[in-house]
Motif scaffolding. Structure first.
Motif, PDB file in Angstrom:
ATOM      1  N   LEU A  92       0.823  -1.201   0.000  1.00  0.00           N
ATOM      2  CA  LEU A  92       0.000   0.000   0.000  1.00  0.00           C
ATOM      3  C   LEU A  92       0.862   1.258   0.000  1.00  0.00           C
ATOM      4  O   LEU A  92       0.544   2.247  -0.652  1.00  0.00           O
ATOM      5  N   LEU A  93       1.965   1.242   0.731  1.00  0.00           N
ATOM      6  CA  LEU A  93       2.819   2.416   0.827  1.00  0.00           C
ATOM      7  C   LEU A  93       3.761   2.520  -0.366  1.00  0.00           C
ATOM      8  O   LEU A  93       4.004   3.601  -0.882  1.00  0.00           O
ATOM      9  N   GLY A  94       4.311   1.385  -0.790  1.00  0.00           N
ATOM     10  CA  GLY A  94       5.080   1.346  -2.017  1.00  0.00           C
ATOM     11  C   GLY A  94       6.442   2.006  -1.943  1.00  0.00           C
ATOM     12  O   GLY A  94       6.934   2.393  -0.880  1.00  0.00           O
ATOM     13  N   PRO A  95       7.073   2.163  -3.113  1.00  0.00           N
ATOM     14  CA  PRO A  95       8.447   2.677  -3.169  1.00  0.00           C
ATOM     15  C   PRO A  95       8.576   4.121  -2.719  1.00  0.00           C
ATOM     16  O   PRO A  95       9.657   4.544  -2.314  1.00  0.00           O
ATOM     17  N   GLN A  96       7.497   4.902  -2.776  1.00  0.00           N
ATOM     18  CA  GLN A  96       7.601   6.299  -2.337  1.00  0.00           C
ATOM     19  C   GLN A  96       7.958   6.386  -0.860  1.00  0.00           C
ATOM     20  O   GLN A  96       8.794   7.195  -0.456  1.00  0.00           O
ATOM     21  N   ALA A  97       7.321   5.544  -0.046  1.00  0.00           N
ATOM     22  CA  ALA A  97       7.642   5.535   1.382  1.00  0.00           C
ATOM     23  C   ALA A  97       9.068   5.058   1.611  1.00  0.00           C
ATOM     24  O   ALA A  97       9.795   5.602   2.455  1.00  0.00           O
ATOM     25  N   ALA A 214      11.145   8.381  17.550  1.00  0.00           N
ATOM     26  CA  ALA A 214      10.058   8.174  16.591  1.00  0.00           C
ATOM     27  C   ALA A 214       9.151   9.395  16.572  1.00  0.00           C
ATOM     28  O   ALA A 214       8.899  10.017  17.612  1.00  0.00           O
ATOM     29  N   VAL A 215       8.665   9.737  15.373  1.00  0.00           N
ATOM     30  CA  VAL A 215       7.714  10.839  15.195  1.00  0.00           C
ATOM     31  C   VAL A 215       6.529  10.318  14.392  1.00  0.00           C
ATOM     32  O   VAL A 215       6.644   9.329  13.664  1.00  0.00           O
ATOM     33  N   PRO A 216       5.365  10.982  14.494  1.00  0.00           N
ATOM     34  CA  PRO A 216       4.190  10.507  13.755  1.00  0.00           C
ATOM     35  C   PRO A 216       4.145  11.045  12.330  1.00  0.00           C
ATOM     36  O   PRO A 216       4.538  12.180  12.059  1.00  0.00           O
ATOM     37  N   ALA A 217       3.658  10.205  11.432  1.00  0.00           N
ATOM     38  CA  ALA A 217       3.326  10.624  10.069  1.00  0.00           C
ATOM     39  C   ALA A 217       1.866  10.251   9.848  1.00  0.00           C
ATOM     40  O   ALA A 217       1.490   9.086  10.010  1.00  0.00           O
ATOM     41  N   TRP A 218       1.051  11.239   9.488  1.00  0.00           N
ATOM     42  CA  TRP A 218      -0.390  11.015   9.355  1.00  0.00           C
ATOM     43  C   TRP A 218      -0.706  10.692   7.900  1.00  0.00           C
ATOM     44  O   TRP A 218      -0.407  11.472   6.998  1.00  0.00           O
ATOM     45  N   LEU A 219      -1.316   9.524   7.668  1.00  0.00           N
ATOM     46  CA  LEU A 219      -1.490   9.004   6.317  1.00  0.00           C
ATOM     47  C   LEU A 219      -2.960   8.941   5.922  1.00  0.00           C
ATOM     48  O   LEU A 219      -3.849   8.933   6.765  1.00  0.00           O
ATOM     49  N   TRP A 220      -3.176   8.877   4.606  1.00  0.00           N
ATOM     50  CA  TRP A 220      -4.464   8.602   3.984  1.00  0.00           C
ATOM     51  C   TRP A 220      -5.566   9.535   4.465  1.00  0.00           C
ATOM     52  O   TRP A 220      -5.720  10.622   3.936  1.00  0.00           O
ATOM     53  N   ASP A 221      -6.302   9.138   5.496  1.00  0.00           N
ATOM     54  CA  ASP A 221      -7.448   9.927   5.942  1.00  0.00           C
ATOM     55  C   ASP A 221      -7.070  10.973   6.980  1.00  0.00           C
ATOM     56  O   ASP A 221      -7.923  11.674   7.501  1.00  0.00           O
ATOM     57  N   GLY A 222      -5.784  11.099   7.291  1.00  0.00           N
ATOM     58  CA  GLY A 222      -5.364  12.038   8.317  1.00  0.00           C
ATOM     59  C   GLY A 222      -5.576  11.531   9.724  1.00  0.00           C
ATOM     60  O   GLY A 222      -5.243  12.215  10.688  1.00  0.00           O
ATOM     61  N   ALA A 252      10.764  14.619   7.144  1.00  0.00           N
ATOM     62  CA  ALA A 252      10.453  13.385   6.427  1.00  0.00           C
ATOM     63  C   ALA A 252       9.016  12.946   6.695  1.00  0.00           C
ATOM     64  O   ALA A 252       8.314  12.476   5.790  1.00  0.00           O
ATOM     65  N   ALA A 253       8.548  13.096   7.939  1.00  0.00           N
ATOM     66  CA  ALA A 253       7.166  12.735   8.270  1.00  0.00           C
ATOM     67  C   ALA A 253       6.180  13.618   7.521  1.00  0.00           C
ATOM     68  O   ALA A 253       5.143  13.145   7.031  1.00  0.00           O
ATOM     69  N   ALA A 254       6.488  14.913   7.413  1.00  0.00           N
ATOM     70  CA  ALA A 254       5.617  15.818   6.659  1.00  0.00           C
ATOM     71  C   ALA A 254       5.581  15.427   5.185  1.00  0.00           C
ATOM     72  O   ALA A 254       4.529  15.507   4.532  1.00  0.00           O
ATOM     73  N   GLU A 255       6.720  14.986   4.659  1.00  0.00           N
ATOM     74  CA  GLU A 255       6.760  14.543   3.264  1.00  0.00           C
ATOM     75  C   GLU A 255       5.898  13.296   3.070  1.00  0.00           C
ATOM     76  O   GLU A 255       5.144  13.192   2.097  1.00  0.00           O
ATOM     77  N   LEU A 256       5.990  12.356   4.001  1.00  0.00           N
ATOM     78  CA  LEU A 256       5.146  11.162   3.927  1.00  0.00           C
ATOM     79  C   LEU A 256       3.668  11.534   3.964  1.00  0.00           C
ATOM     80  O   LEU A 256       2.859  11.008   3.197  1.00  0.00           O
ATOM     81  N   SER A 257       3.309  12.434   4.870  1.00  0.00           N
ATOM     82  CA  SER A 257       1.913  12.845   4.984  1.00  0.00           C
ATOM     83  C   SER A 257       1.426  13.491   3.693  1.00  0.00           C
ATOM     84  O   SER A 257       0.293  13.260   3.258  1.00  0.00           O
ATOM     85  N   ALA A 258       2.283  14.301   3.065  1.00  0.00           N
ATOM     86  CA  ALA A 258       1.897  14.955   1.817  1.00  0.00           C
ATOM     87  C   ALA A 258       1.740  13.939   0.690  1.00  0.00           C
ATOM     88  O   ALA A 258       0.788  13.999  -0.094  1.00  0.00           O
ATOM     89  N   VAL A 259       2.663  12.986   0.624  1.00  0.00           N
ATOM     90  CA  VAL A 259       2.610  11.979  -0.436  1.00  0.00           C
ATOM     91  C   VAL A 259       1.342  11.144  -0.331  1.00  0.00           C
ATOM     92  O   VAL A 259       0.692  10.835  -1.330  1.00  0.00           O
ATOM     93  N   PHE A 260       0.976  10.788   0.905  1.00  0.00           N
ATOM     94  CA  PHE A 260      -0.179   9.916   1.098  1.00  0.00           C
ATOM     95  C   PHE A 260      -1.418  10.682   1.549  1.00  0.00           C
ATOM     96  O   PHE A 260      -2.331  10.118   2.128  1.00  0.00           O
ATOM     97  N   LYS A 261      -1.403  11.997   1.294  1.00  0.00           N
ATOM     98  CA  LYS A 261      -2.579  12.843   1.504  1.00  0.00           C
ATOM     99  C   LYS A 261      -3.106  12.757   2.920  1.00  0.00           C
ATOM    100  O   LYS A 261      -4.303  12.727   3.165  1.00  0.00           O
TER     101      LYS A 261
END
Length: 272
Positions: A92-97, A214-222, A252-261
């Motif tokens: 689900l996360l794929g190569p971008q993550a 560790a820091v949080p990254a908020w994915l998909w639905d936020g 990096a966490a902000a980038e993940l959140s942006a990539v996965f909306k």
């Protein structure tokens, strides 16, 4: 819904009804946020309690579900988690993550990894090891204890409070080192601190000589939180000097959140 779908499928020739029922039961437990009792399982699946009990006994024996000895309730078991770990989150996360995790590793020069909550564990879905002879991080698809790792504590801290309270009530907090937190109230206080400051630490709690952030990254639905973590030797990863590392992790966490909306509920991830 589950019972109706099983009935429809069972009408097709060549299908085994008991297998379909077992799969529906696994699907139900897999979507539950807490262990489920036999009465609720039977009612939801429109099964006689005796049939539901036989299914559960068989699946417990096979390791695909587990029964809490204190409450008698059921949740997914280790064998099902191993199967899921081989397919789900990393696809689900794929190569971008993976790219984000690798860039974080290159920036902080320590092993970096990403983990998602999977019932009573933290499932590692991406790892980038430091270029170092001393290996300190987890392996891909490894299941980590929630209470003894920075990623696990981060995931606990940002899980729904009701689920966390139920987990603390049933969990056996295994001691891995003399620094592992094995007292539920002490762990609860740590989780409150993590929610306030926005990041988690583990100080030689799973393995001697290894520290983690560790820091949080908020994915998909936020609302789905992933833990972005860095692990390093204790002599090199000093918490009092970790400001630049935390800054890189938050970017990096902000980038993940942006990539996965996704989107953090507020702030820059560190809390107030």
């Amino acid at each position: 819904m589950a019972a109706r779908r099983t009935s429809q499928l069972s009408a097709e020739s060549g299908l085994v009804r008991s297998v379909l029922r077992a799969l529906e039961l696994l699907e139900l437990l897999g979507s539950a946020r807490e262990p489920v009792g036999i009465v609720q399982l039977a009612r939801t699946l429109s099964l006689p309690p005796s049939t539901a009990h036989r299914l559960c006994r068989s699946l417990v024996r096979a390791g695909f579900i587990a029964q809490d000895p204190a409450t008698g309730r059921y949740t997914v078991g280790p064998n099902l988690l191993r199967v899921a770990a081989g397919w789900g989150p990393d696809l689900l996360l794929g190569p971008q993550a993976e790219d984000v995790v690798r860039r974080l590793r290159d920036g902080v020069r320590e092993t970096s990894y990403l983990a998602l909550a999977r019932h009573d564990s933290a499932l590692v879905v991406a790892v980038a090891e430091a270029d170092d002879w001393l290996r300190v991080g987890p392996t891909p698809r490894e299941l980590l204890p929630l209470h003894a790792t920075a990623a696990g504590k981060l995931l606990l801290a940002f899980s729904p409070p009701g689920w966390v309270s139920a987990w603390l009530g049933r969990a056996v907090l295994q001691r891995y080192t003399d620094r592992t937190v094995v007292n539920a109230e002490q762990l609860r206080r740590q989780l409150e601190e993590i929610r306030v400051r926005g990041f988690a630490t583990a100080d030689e709690e799973l393995s001697r000589g290894v520290r983690e952030l560790a820091v949080p990254a908020w994915l998909w639905d936020g609302r789905t939180v992933a833990a972005l973590a860095v692990a390093g030797p204790a002599h090199r990863l000093r918490f009092q000097e970790a400001g630049p590392t935390l800054d890189a992790m938050l970017r990096a966490a902000a980038e993940l959140s942006a990539v996965f909306k996704g989107g953090s509920p507020g702030g820059d991830g560190r809390g107030s």
